[in-house]
Design an enzyme around this catalytic site. Sequence first.
Site, PDB file in Angstrom:
ATOM      1  N   VAL A  96      -1.348  -0.783  -4.372  1.00 12.64           N
ATOM      2  CA  VAL A  96      -2.607   0.018  -3.993  1.00 12.64           C
ATOM      3  C   VAL A  96      -2.163   1.422  -3.570  1.00 12.64           C
ATOM      4  CG1 VAL A  96      -4.681   0.211  -2.594  1.00 12.64           C
ATOM      5  CG2 VAL A  96      -3.655  -1.857  -3.064  1.00 12.64           C
TER       6      VAL A  96
ATOM      7  N   PHE B 108       0.778  -1.287  -0.067  1.00 11.64           N
ATOM      8  CA  PHE B 108       0.080  -0.005  -0.083  1.00 11.64           C
ATOM      9  C   PHE B 108       0.826   1.229  -0.059  1.00 11.64           C
ATOM     10  CE2 PHE B 108      -2.610  -3.036   2.129  1.00 11.64           C
ATOM     11  CZ  PHE B 108      -4.118  -2.948   1.549  1.00 11.64           C
ATOM     12  N   ASP B 109       0.469   2.242  -0.721  1.00 13.90           N
ATOM     13  CA  ASP B 109       0.733   3.518  -0.398  1.00 13.90           C
ATOM     14  C   ASP B 109       0.047   3.927   0.959  1.00 13.90           C
ATOM     15  OD1 ASP B 109       1.705   6.312  -0.964  1.00 13.90           O
ATOM     16  OD2 ASP B 109      -0.420   6.733  -1.327  1.00 13.90           O
ATOM     17  N   PHE B 110       0.782   4.979   1.560  1.00  6.13           N
ATOM     18  CA  PHE B 110       0.232   5.325   2.838  1.00  6.13           C
ATOM     19  C   PHE B 110      -0.674   6.714   2.922  1.00  6.13           C
ATOM     20  CE2 PHE B 110       0.819   7.126   7.387  1.00  6.13           C
ATOM     21  CZ  PHE B 110       0.403   5.773   8.060  1.00  6.13           C
TER      22      PHE B 110
END
Length: 216
Positions: free
Chosen positions: A159, A6-8
Amino acid sequence: MRTILFDFDGTVADTLPLIFTAFRSTFQQFLHRRYADEEIVAMFGPTETGILQAMIPPDQVEQALDHFFRVYAEGHRHVHNPAEIALMLDRLRETGIVMGIVTGKGRRSADISLQAWGLARYFDVVITGDDVSRPKPDPEGILAAMERLGVRAEQTLYVGDSDADVLAGRAAALVTVGVDWLPVTQKAGRFQPEPDYLFTDPGAFADWVLGERQPQ
């Protein structure tokens, strides 16, 4: 599918409003100018430290950094991450999905948010902007996370909420998922290029990953 990276900010953490507030306060304090959210987003790529080093006079950078991180940390006392995100992460973790973070934010700010909102326990690897020499859309961070986890591209999703996330995921040969499920994201609307899949609800994304629902 065994791994999700994931991106944050704007993806698993509703931190973009806190980032905007911290940057705006810092720029007002040290540059005496108010910056709009869109202007701040346009600076993204380097870490917060990199952005401030580029914008603030050298003799004031350390003070500006202290100011930025103080405002950013204090913001977490008044804002809570949406419960829907924790529910999604709980479901994925419970079914054995391995998860990681690949973010352009620096290690210091990532640790502040991960600890303040209890998110650290979900992720087996966290790659920040301080860990790479080439930020997204370069795939360096994604490839580093995959190497640490010992996973292959065909086993992994990436994502994120921005065009840079989609480009980085594609460059790493991953299936890409664009999301627009938090109140503030980098990409409210159409992605360019389009991700392989798009979700506007974290529960629907978890359903899809777990084979319970078709993608949007």
